[in-house]
Scaffold this active site. Structure first.
Site, PDB file in Angstrom:
ATOM      1  CG  HIS A  18     -59.466  24.862 -14.974  1.00 55.33           C
ATOM      2  ND1 HIS A  18     -58.377  24.339 -14.329  1.00 55.33           N
ATOM      3  CD2 HIS A  18     -60.489  23.974 -14.804  1.00 55.33           C
ATOM      4  CE1 HIS A  18     -58.732  23.182 -13.767  1.00 55.33           C
ATOM      5  NE2 HIS A  18     -59.999  22.937 -14.042  1.00 55.33           N
ATOM      6  CD  GLU A  29     -56.592  27.427 -14.304  1.00 60.30           C
ATOM      7  OE1 GLU A  29     -55.977  26.577 -14.972  1.00 60.30           O
ATOM      8  OE2 GLU A  29     -57.088  27.189 -13.185  1.00 60.30           O
ATOM      9  CG  HIS A  74     -54.477  23.702 -16.202  1.00 60.59           C
ATOM     10  ND1 HIS A  74     -55.732  23.634 -15.656  1.00 60.59           N
ATOM     11  CD2 HIS A  74     -54.380  22.659 -17.065  1.00 60.59           C
ATOM     12  CE1 HIS A  74     -56.365  22.587 -16.154  1.00 60.59           C
ATOM     13  NE2 HIS A  74     -55.577  21.970 -17.005  1.00 60.59           N
ATOM     14  CD  GLU A 104     -51.392  24.460 -12.793  1.00 55.00           C
ATOM     15  OE1 GLU A 104     -51.743  25.660 -12.933  1.00 55.00           O
ATOM     16  OE2 GLU A 104     -52.214  23.536 -12.666  1.00 55.00           O
TER      17      GLU A 104
HETATM   18 ZN   LIG Z   1     -56.428  24.799 -14.144  1.00 53.33          ZN
END
Ligand SMILES: [Zn+2]
Ligand SMILES: *[C@@H]1O[C@H](CO)[C@@H](O)[C@H](O)[C@H]1NC(C)=O
Ligand SMILES: *[C@@H]1O[C@H](CO)[C@@H](O)[C@H](O)[C@H]1NC(C)=O
Ligand SMILES: *[C@@H]1O[C@H](CO)[C@@H](O)[C@H](O)[C@H]1NC(C)=O
Length: 476
Positions: A85, A88, A215, A311
Site C-alpha cells: 500500500h 503505508e 503494512h 501492521e
Molecule cells: Zn496496508
C-alpha cells in the site's frame, strides 16, 4: 557515451553513503540498495522483477546470501515485502535500514547476523508499490487512502487470485487438497496488475519458506486466513490447519517488538485495536476483518511459503523524525522473525537406490503430541534437489514423504526449536516400486497427479498460466 554514463553512475555510488533516516524517494531507494551491494558485494545481489510498476518504475529486491543468485540445497528462503500500500511507508524504510544493518553487522562479524546470513537466503523488497508511494508523498502523506492503490486504482492486497474460495469449496466437498492450488484456478475476478503478477511469478520461482508483508495503520501481527469461510465481514476466526504454527510465528514478531505485545499500550483508535495487545499483539486476519485476494493467504495456498501481515504502527506515514525510533522498536523483531525460517524440520527426500534427490515429493505431517494422531491437512513439497522445509512448533510428529512410484516412508520426529539454530534434519529415503501402476500408494492425504511433474515444469506451467491469463489493464 554509454560507457561514460555508466562510469558516472558507478563513481556516484562507489563511496559508502552513511544511511540516513528519512523518507527515501524511488531513486534514493535504489541508491541505498546499490550502496549496500557495493559494501557487501559477496553476500548481496540486487534484482528487479519481471514487470515494472504501472508507471514504469523497476520493482527492486536485494538478496542476502553466501551464494547470491542461487538456491542452495537445504538452505531455507525468506522474504520481506514492504510498501504494497503506497501510503503505508514505514515498512519501506525499515527494510532499507535492515539491508544496511545486515551488511554492516555481517562485515563487523556480529555472530548472530553472520549465522543468519550463512544459514538463510533472505530477499528484501522495500517497495511493491513505488507509484502509490510517489502519489502519497506528493500529496503530503496525510490521507488514509490516497496512494494506497497502484496507478490503475487496484488495491494490490485484494488483487491476488482468490485461492481461499477454492480451498473452502474443497473443504465443503471433503477434499483434503489445501496446498499448491494455483493450478485449480480457472478464472480471475479482476485483471492481474503488473505488480501482482511480478510477485506471483517470484513466489512460483523461489522456494520460499517464510515471509512477511509490511503494512501500517495499526499495530498487530496478522496471520491467515484473511478471508472468512461464511463471508462474515468481521469476528469470524478463519483457522488454517497450521493455526498453532501461525500463532507462534506472529508471536515471534510481536513479542520481540518494543510495544506490539504490551497489554497496557493504547490501541490505534478502533474499538478492536486495543484488544490486540491483550492477545499478545496478534490476530487472525478474518477475525479482525475479512478480505479476499490478499497476498498472505495466496502465499500459503499456492506455495510452500508461510506468510503473515505486519501492521507496524498507527500512523501510515509517520514523520521522518520518528523513523530512527521505529527502527529501534522493530529491529529485534525483524531479525528474530527471520530466524523463524528455521523452526521445525528440513531435509532431503531421495531415491534409496539411485541416491538422487526427489523433487515434488509430498511431506505430510500428523501431530502426535499427547492424545490421538491429528493430521495437519496442509502438505509441503520438496523442491529442486529433493530438499524440503516444514515449519512446526515444538512437539511430537509423525512425518511421511510420498511420491508416486515409491513406497511412502514415515518417521517419528520430536521438534524442540532451539533458539536461533538451523532446523533439525530429517531425511527420507524412498524405495522405488518396480511393479505395475495398479499398485497405488494408499494415503489419506491428497496427492495431485500433477505434482508428479518436475518442479521446474510445474513452474513453467504456472508461468504460462500467468501469461495466458493476462487481461487488458483497466484504463482510468
Ligand atoms: Zn496496508
Ligand atoms: C565476504 O567478504 C568478507 C570480507 O572480505 C569475508 O570476511 C567473508 O568471509 C566473505 N563471505 C563470503 C560468503 O564470501
Ligand atoms: C497515476 O499517476 C499520475 C501521474 O503521477 C497521477 O496524476 C494519478 O493521480 C495517478 N493515479 C492513481 C490512481 O494513482
Ligand atoms: C499438537 O497437538 C497438541 C495436543 O492436542 C496441541 O496442543 C498442539 O497445539 C498441536 N500442535 C500443532 C502444531 O498443531
Amino acid at each position: 557515451m554509454v560507457y561514460a554514463a555508466l562510469s558516472v553512475v558507478s563513481l556516484l555510488f562507489a563511496g559508502s553513503l552513511q544511511f540516513q533516516f528519512k523518507h527515501h524517494n524511488n531513486d534514493e531507494l535504489a541508491q541505498v540498495l546499490q550502496d549496500v551491494n557495493n559494501r557487501c558485494p559477496n553476500i548481496t545481489r540486487i534484482y528487479t522483477l519481471s514487470e515494472t510498476s504501472v508507471l514504469g518504475l523497476p520493482l527492486y529486491f536485494i538478496e542476502f546470501s553466501t551464494k547470491p543468485g542461487h538456491h542452495e540445497i537445504m538452505k531455507p528462503e525468506f522474504k520481506y515485502i514492504g510498501n504494497m500500500h503506497g501510503n503505508e511507508v514505514l515498512g519501506r524504510e525499515l527494510i532499507l535500514k535492515l539491508a544496511d544493518y545486515l551488511c554492516e553487522q555481517y562485515m563487523a562479524s556480529n555472530p548472530n547476523i553472520q549465522a543468519l546470513i550463512e544459514q538463510t537466503r533472505i530477499h528484501l523488497m522495500p517497495s511493491m508499490n513505488p507509484d502509490g508511494w510517489q502519489l502519497a508523498t506528493d500529496t503530503g502523506g496525510k490521507d488514509y487512502l490516497i496512494g494506497r492503490t497502484n496507478n490503475n486504482s487496484f488495491d494490490l492486497n485484494r488483487n491476488f487470485p482468490n485461492l481461499d474460495r477454492i480451498m473452502f469449496t474443497n473443504e465443503e466437498n471433503h477434499l483434503d487438497h489445501n496446498n499448491h492450488l494455483l493450478e485449480q484456478l480457472t478464472r480471475l475476478k479482476e485483471p492481474l496488475q503488473p505488480e501482482t503478477k511480478a510477485v506471483i511469478r517470484l513466489i512460483m520461482q523461489i522456494p520460499f519458506v517464510l515471509s512477511a508483508n509490511l503494512h501500517g495503520g495499526d499495530l498487530v501481527a496478522n496471520y491467515p486466513y484473511d478471508e472468512s469461510r461464511s463471508g462474515m465481514p468481521q469476528h469470524e476466526y478463519s483457522e488454517t490447519p497450521d493455526d498453532e504454527t501461525f500463532r507462534y510465528l506472529a508471536l515471534a514478531y510481536s513479542s520481540h517488538h518494543e510495544d506490539m505485545a504490551n497489554p497496557r499500550r493504547r490501541g490505534c483508535g478502533e474499538a478492536d485495536s486495543a484488544g490486540f495487545a491483550k492477545e499478545g499483539g496478534i490476530t487472525n486476519g478474518a477475525k479482525w476483518y475479512s478480505l479476499a485476494g490478499g497476498m498472505q493467504d495466496f502465499n500459503y495456498l499456492s506455495s510452500n511459503d508461510f506468510e503473515i501481515t505486519l501492521e507496524l504502527g498507527c500512523k501510515k506515514y509517520p514523520p521522518a523524525t520518528e523513523l530512527e525510533h521505529e527502527w529501534e522498536r522493530n529491529r529485534d523483531a525483524l531479525i528474530h522473525y527471520m530466524w523463524q525460517t528455521h523452526i521445525g524440520i528440513k531435509g532431503i527426500v531421495y531415491d534409496s537406490v539411485s541416491k538422487r534427490g526427489i523433487s515434488n515429493a509430498v511431506i505430510h505431517v500428523k501431530n502426535v503430541t499427547r492424545g490421538p494422531f491429528q493430521d495437519i491437512q496442509h502438505d509441503v513439497t520438496s523442491v529442486h534437489d529433493g530438499d524440503y522445509f516444514r515449519l512446526l512448533t515444538p512437539g511430537q510428529y509423525r512425518v511421511t514423504a510420498y511420491k508416486d512410484g515409491y513406497l511412502p516412508h514415515s518417521r517419528m520426529v520430536s521438534v524442540t526449536n532451539p533458539f536461533h539454530s538451523p532446523a533439525q534434519r530429517v531425511d527420507f529415503a524412498l524405495k522405488p516400486i518396480s511393479v505395475p501402476p495398479y499398485v497405488r500408494i494408499q494415503s489419506n492425504n491428497f496427492v495431485d497427479a500433477k505434482l508428479d511433474n518436475k518442479y521446474e515444469t510445474l513452474q513453467d506451467s504456472w508461468n504460462n498460466w500467468i501469461n495466458t491469463n493476462r487481461e487488458p489493464i483497466a484504463v482510468q
